[in-house]
Design a protein around this motif. Structure first.
Motif, PDB file in Angstrom:
ATOM      1  N   SER A 125       7.166  23.966 -23.697  1.00  0.00           N
ATOM      2  CA  SER A 125       7.437  22.919 -24.682  1.00  0.00           C
ATOM      3  C   SER A 125       8.935  22.841 -24.984  1.00  0.00           C
ATOM      4  O   SER A 125       9.511  21.745 -25.014  1.00  0.00           O
ATOM      5  CB  SER A 125       6.649  23.192 -25.958  1.00  0.00           C
ATOM      6  N   GLU A 126       9.566  23.980 -25.204  1.00  0.00           N
ATOM      7  CA  GLU A 126      11.001  24.008 -25.472  1.00  0.00           C
ATOM      8  C   GLU A 126      11.788  23.508 -24.262  1.00  0.00           C
ATOM      9  O   GLU A 126      12.769  22.780 -24.408  1.00  0.00           O
ATOM     10  CB  GLU A 126      11.455  25.423 -25.853  1.00  0.00           C
ATOM     11  N   ASN A 127      11.361  23.900 -23.091  1.00  0.00           N
ATOM     12  CA  ASN A 127      12.025  23.435 -21.868  1.00  0.00           C
ATOM     13  C   ASN A 127      11.891  21.925 -21.728  1.00  0.00           C
ATOM     14  O   ASN A 127      12.855  21.236 -21.395  1.00  0.00           O
ATOM     15  CB  ASN A 127      11.429  24.137 -20.642  1.00  0.00           C
ATOM     16  N   ASP A 128      10.695  21.402 -21.989  1.00  0.00           N
ATOM     17  CA  ASP A 128      10.482  19.959 -21.913  1.00  0.00           C
ATOM     18  C   ASP A 128      11.338  19.227 -22.951  1.00  0.00           C
ATOM     19  O   ASP A 128      11.914  18.176 -22.663  1.00  0.00           O
ATOM     20  CB  ASP A 128       9.003  19.613 -22.127  1.00  0.00           C
ATOM     21  N   ARG A 129      11.424  19.802 -24.141  1.00  0.00           N
ATOM     22  CA  ARG A 129      12.231  19.198 -25.202  1.00  0.00           C
ATOM     23  C   ARG A 129      13.707  19.180 -24.800  1.00  0.00           C
ATOM     24  O   ARG A 129      14.396  18.179 -24.976  1.00  0.00           O
ATOM     25  CB  ARG A 129      12.041  19.977 -26.501  1.00  0.00           C
ATOM     26  N   PHE A 130      14.170  20.290 -24.231  1.00  0.00           N
ATOM     27  CA  PHE A 130      15.566  20.346 -23.779  1.00  0.00           C
ATOM     28  C   PHE A 130      15.796  19.363 -22.639  1.00  0.00           C
ATOM     29  O   PHE A 130      16.794  18.646 -22.624  1.00  0.00           O
ATOM     30  CB  PHE A 130      15.928  21.764 -23.330  1.00  0.00           C
ATOM     31  N   THR A 131      14.874  19.322 -21.697  1.00  0.00           N
ATOM     32  CA  THR A 131      15.003  18.407 -20.566  1.00  0.00           C
ATOM     33  C   THR A 131      15.050  16.961 -21.043  1.00  0.00           C
ATOM     34  O   THR A 131      15.809  16.149 -20.508  1.00  0.00           O
ATOM     35  CB  THR A 131      13.834  18.612 -19.574  1.00  0.00           C
ATOM     36  N   ALA A 132      14.276  16.647 -22.062  1.00  0.00           N
ATOM     37  CA  ALA A 132      14.279  15.284 -22.604  1.00  0.00           C
ATOM     38  C   ALA A 132      15.620  14.959 -23.267  1.00  0.00           C
ATOM     39  O   ALA A 132      16.019  13.797 -23.316  1.00  0.00           O
ATOM     40  CB  ALA A 132      13.140  15.122 -23.613  1.00  0.00           C
ATOM     41  N   ARG A 133      16.322  15.967 -23.753  1.00  0.00           N
ATOM     42  CA  ARG A 133      17.609  15.755 -24.415  1.00  0.00           C
ATOM     43  C   ARG A 133      18.778  15.656 -23.444  1.00  0.00           C
ATOM     44  O   ARG A 133      19.879  15.254 -23.844  1.00  0.00           O
ATOM     45  CB  ARG A 133      17.887  16.902 -25.388  1.00  0.00           C
ATOM     46  N   ILE A 134      18.561  16.021 -22.196  1.00  0.00           N
ATOM     47  CA  ILE A 134      19.662  16.032 -21.229  1.00  0.00           C
ATOM     48  C   ILE A 134      20.361  14.673 -21.144  1.00  0.00           C
ATOM     49  O   ILE A 134      21.594  14.624 -21.157  1.00  0.00           O
ATOM     50  CB  ILE A 134      19.182  16.538 -19.854  1.00  0.00           C
ATOM     51  N   PRO A 135      19.628  13.551 -21.050  1.00  0.00           N
ATOM     52  CA  PRO A 135      20.347  12.267 -20.991  1.00  0.00           C
ATOM     53  C   PRO A 135      21.237  12.027 -22.217  1.00  0.00           C
ATOM     54  O   PRO A 135      22.362  11.527 -22.079  1.00  0.00           O
ATOM     55  CB  PRO A 135      19.223  11.226 -20.905  1.00  0.00           C
ATOM     56  N   ASP A 136      20.761  12.396 -23.406  1.00  0.00           N
ATOM     57  CA  ASP A 136      21.586  12.234 -24.606  1.00  0.00           C
ATOM     58  C   ASP A 136      22.820  13.126 -24.545  1.00  0.00           C
ATOM     59  O   ASP A 136      23.923  12.700 -24.903  1.00  0.00           O
ATOM     60  CB  ASP A 136      20.789  12.566 -25.865  1.00  0.00           C
ATOM     61  N   LEU A 137      22.635  14.363 -24.110  1.00  0.00           N
ATOM     62  CA  LEU A 137      23.768  15.277 -23.971  1.00  0.00           C
ATOM     63  C   LEU A 137      24.766  14.728 -22.956  1.00  0.00           C
ATOM     64  O   LEU A 137      25.982  14.789 -23.166  1.00  0.00           O
ATOM     65  CB  LEU A 137      23.283  16.667 -23.541  1.00  0.00           C
ATOM     66  N   HIS A 138      24.245  14.203 -21.870  1.00  0.00           N
ATOM     67  CA  HIS A 138      25.096  13.647 -20.818  1.00  0.00           C
ATOM     68  C   HIS A 138      25.879  12.442 -21.354  1.00  0.00           C
ATOM     69  O   HIS A 138      27.090  12.327 -21.123  1.00  0.00           O
ATOM     70  CB  HIS A 138      24.227  13.236 -19.617  1.00  0.00           C
ATOM     71  N   ARG A 139      25.192  11.550 -22.072  1.00  0.00           N
ATOM     72  CA  ARG A 139      25.875  10.388 -22.640  1.00  0.00           C
ATOM     73  C   ARG A 139      26.970  10.824 -23.619  1.00  0.00           C
ATOM     74  O   ARG A 139      28.066  10.261 -23.633  1.00  0.00           O
ATOM     75  CB  ARG A 139      24.876   9.470 -23.342  1.00  0.00           C
ATOM     76  N   GLY A 140      26.663  11.831 -24.427  1.00  0.00           N
ATOM     77  CA  GLY A 140      27.668  12.338 -25.366  1.00  0.00           C
ATOM     78  C   GLY A 140      28.873  12.914 -24.642  1.00  0.00           C
ATOM     79  O   GLY A 140      30.025  12.676 -25.041  1.00  0.00           O
ATOM     80  N   PHE A 141      28.626  13.655 -23.574  1.00  0.00           N
ATOM     81  CA  PHE A 141      29.711  14.239 -22.786  1.00  0.00           C
ATOM     82  C   PHE A 141      30.561  13.138 -22.164  1.00  0.00           C
ATOM     83  O   PHE A 141      31.795  13.189 -22.207  1.00  0.00           O
ATOM     84  CB  PHE A 141      29.129  15.147 -21.697  1.00  0.00           C
TER      85      PHE A 141
END
Length: 105
Positions: free
Chosen positions: A39-55
């Motif tokens: 669940s935590e891995n899925d949650r983190f994976t779902a956040r990757i696009p947001d993290l990428h956009r922020g970067f």
């Protein structure tokens, strides 16, 4: 003696039941931990696009700041060179006239 054997047998059965319960609880705990990790891995994976956009946004902001700084420096240097050229214009004209008047110099 039958009574002692019976109590030992019952104690062994209780111990076996306790061991089975412990194994079941252990398996349940392992499965829950694995589900939580997934669940935590899925949650983190779902956040990757947001993290990428922020970067990317921060990188673009830094690039724009660098471009603005380079333009500012270029403009300053351009003004300095223009001022220097204007200050030396008279000297350059005098030297050019001297060459035209006396080409052997």
């Amino acid at each position: 003696m039958d009574d002692t054997l019976q109590r030992l047998l019952e104690a062994e059965m209780r111990a076996e039941k306790i061991a089975q319960q412990a194994e079941a609880e252990q398996e349940h705990t392992i499965q829950k931990a694995m589900a939580d990790a997934k669940s935590e891995n899925d949650r983190f994976t779902a956040r990757i696009p947001d993290l990428h956009r922020g970067f990317i946004a921060k990188a673009e902001e830094r690039a724009e700041q660098n471009v603005a700084e380079l333009r500012r420096r270029y403009d300053e240097r351009h003004v300095q060179l223009r001022d220097q050229a204007e200050r030396r214009e008279g000297e350059a004209l005098d030297a050019a006239f001297q060459v035209l008047i006396d080409p052997d110099r």
